[in-house]
Design a protein around this motif. Sequence first.
Motif, PDB file in Angstrom:
ATOM      1  N   GLY A  13      -3.592   9.331  -0.776  1.00  0.00           N
ATOM      2  CA  GLY A  13      -4.922   9.760  -1.204  1.00  0.00           C
ATOM      3  C   GLY A  13      -5.685   8.607  -1.808  1.00  0.00           C
ATOM      4  N   ARG A  14      -6.464   8.891  -2.839  1.00  0.00           N
ATOM      5  CA  ARG A  14      -7.374   7.896  -3.401  1.00  0.00           C
ATOM      6  C   ARG A  14      -6.680   6.612  -3.885  1.00  0.00           C
ATOM      7  NH1 ARG A  14     -12.462   8.022  -5.425  1.00  0.00           N
ATOM      8  NH2 ARG A  14     -12.839   9.344  -3.588  1.00  0.00           N
ATOM      9  N   PRO A  15      -5.538   6.665  -4.589  1.00  0.00           N
ATOM     10  CA  PRO A  15      -4.926   5.402  -5.027  1.00  0.00           C
ATOM     11  C   PRO A  15      -4.617   4.458  -3.868  1.00  0.00           C
ATOM     12  CG  PRO A  15      -3.981   7.225  -6.245  1.00  0.00           C
ATOM     13  CD  PRO A  15      -4.819   7.829  -5.156  1.00  0.00           C
ATOM     14  N   ARG A  16      -4.020   5.002  -2.799  1.00  0.00           N
ATOM     15  CA  ARG A  16      -3.678   4.161  -1.658  1.00  0.00           C
ATOM     16  C   ARG A  16      -4.935   3.717  -0.908  1.00  0.00           C
ATOM     17  NH1 ARG A  16       0.860   6.446   2.255  1.00  0.00           N
ATOM     18  NH2 ARG A  16       1.917   6.423   0.219  1.00  0.00           N
ATOM     19  N   GLU A  17      -5.881   4.629  -0.750  1.00  0.00           N
ATOM     20  CA  GLU A  17      -7.118   4.290  -0.051  1.00  0.00           C
ATOM     21  C   GLU A  17      -7.900   3.203  -0.785  1.00  0.00           C
ATOM     22  OE1 GLU A  17      -9.076   8.016   0.150  1.00  0.00           O
ATOM     23  OE2 GLU A  17      -7.709   8.863   1.651  1.00  0.00           O
ATOM     24  N   ASP A  18      -7.934   3.288  -2.114  1.00  0.00           N
ATOM     25  CA  ASP A  18      -8.656   2.280  -2.884  1.00  0.00           C
ATOM     26  C   ASP A  18      -7.990   0.916  -2.779  1.00  0.00           C
ATOM     27  OD1 ASP A  18     -10.537   4.101  -3.613  1.00  0.00           O
ATOM     28  OD2 ASP A  18      -9.929   4.251  -5.714  1.00  0.00           O
ATOM     29  N   PHE A  19      -6.647   0.890  -2.772  1.00  0.00           N
ATOM     30  CA  PHE A  19      -5.949  -0.384  -2.620  1.00  0.00           C
ATOM     31  C   PHE A  19      -6.292  -1.024  -1.286  1.00  0.00           C
ATOM     32  CE2 PHE A  19      -2.429  -2.774  -0.797  1.00  0.00           C
ATOM     33  CZ  PHE A  19      -2.245  -3.759  -1.750  1.00  0.00           C
TER      34      PHE A  19
ATOM     35  N   ALA B 111       0.830  -1.209   0.000  1.00  0.00           N
ATOM     36  CA  ALA B 111       0.000   0.000   0.000  1.00  0.00           C
ATOM     37  C   ALA B 111       0.859   1.251   0.000  1.00  0.00           C
ATOM     38  CB  ALA B 111      -0.932  -0.011   1.211  1.00  0.00           C
ATOM     39  N   GLY B 112       2.008   1.181   0.690  1.00  0.00           N
ATOM     40  CA  GLY B 112       2.904   2.331   0.744  1.00  0.00           C
ATOM     41  C   GLY B 112       3.491   2.695  -0.605  1.00  0.00           C
TER      42      GLY B 112
END
Length: 251
Positions: free
Chosen positions: A48-54, A42-43
């Motif tokens: 923002g959205r890319p990490r949150e969606d993963f 995830a890191g």
Amino acid sequence: MHGLSGTGLEPGFPAPWWAAAPLAEAATHADLPLRASELKRAGGYLEGRPREDFVAGRILVRVLAAGLLNRALPPRRRILPGELELTQYCPQCASTAHGTPSLGLPGAGDSFTLSYARTAGWLLLGLAPGTDRLGVDLADLDDRAFAPGDGGMLEDYAYAPEERAQLELLPEPERQRLRARWWALKEAVAKAGGEGLAGEGGIPAVAGKNRHPLLGSPGIRVLDLEPESIDSLGTMLPAHLVGSIVWAPTA
């Protein structure tokens, strides 16, 4: 190639089992921890959205898979999402950081083939027993990549000559819809084949005489998910999403 119908959860365990949910639903399972390897991965995503969606996707994979297993398997103790072990393996480079996913239920000796996709704020999950080959994908009908003009650019590299010839015969919005449906099928075929879209064969053809060999293999099943399809747990896909499930049962 045979089509599938129904939810895939009738008695007798017909596969694949599938479920979908908005990524926002993961917020109701915030107490479900991710593995250290998932947090590390995830890191690597933008904040923002890319990490949150993963992160949301990984949470929902376990939640939906547990829901499917609790309905589809014979009566047993209730399976909790946190018990499920999600692993990946790439046959090309032997990496466990990416590749074909699988799902294990520690202590029970059960393993399942898994495939999932995130698109337009939704997660689609497919699950099949044992070592079946499985691929799923979603496509957003509102995505500009499938629209007139922009969709033509996608056709230049993503669709085979015979596919482009068929698309040219259609008026919009039928052409736009078929672009999206075929793209979802291409992704599903690539996943089920274990190659990915970057495989040696390139983006798979799904129509015409040169379609991908997997689509002509014995026992192959393909399920087209239309807008407002009902999944195996009773959730309805939104009106702007189409999807595809490709399942090759092991003999």
